[in-house]
Design a protein around this motif. Sequence first.
Motif: not given
Length: 122
Positions: A31-54
């Motif tokens: 996000l470094r080139e985006i004006e007014n971004a709230i941070c430099q990077y987002f890291v996004i990932c997926t878990g298959n259940s509440n337990t795995q997200v935890s």
Amino acid sequence: MIDTQYTKDLLDSIVDGITNVKGEEITILDLREIENAICQYFVICTGNSNTQVSAITGSIERTVKSEMSERPFQVEGRQNNQWVLMDYTNVIVHVFQKEYREYYDIESLWGDAVETRIEMEY
């Protein structure tokens, strides 16, 4: 000025934490080139259940603390583990269950960001 090597190391530690417990669909949004971004990077990932997200969020916290001596500034969403946000100030981590990731579609909301997908071999 934020140390770019430090940020790279932080991103690597976060990805390590995710892969340690087989988190899926890891994407980094620069996000470094985006004006007014709230941070430099987002890291996004997926878990298959509440337990795995935890498990993923716990693994990220342990790995980053061990490798970087850092703790998240704030963590939101642990009550239901459907979407957990971890704020490391210049890097924000989003750990979703699949249906919530599809619904909120953060990658499209930040469509101007440079997107890097991390290929995993499990």
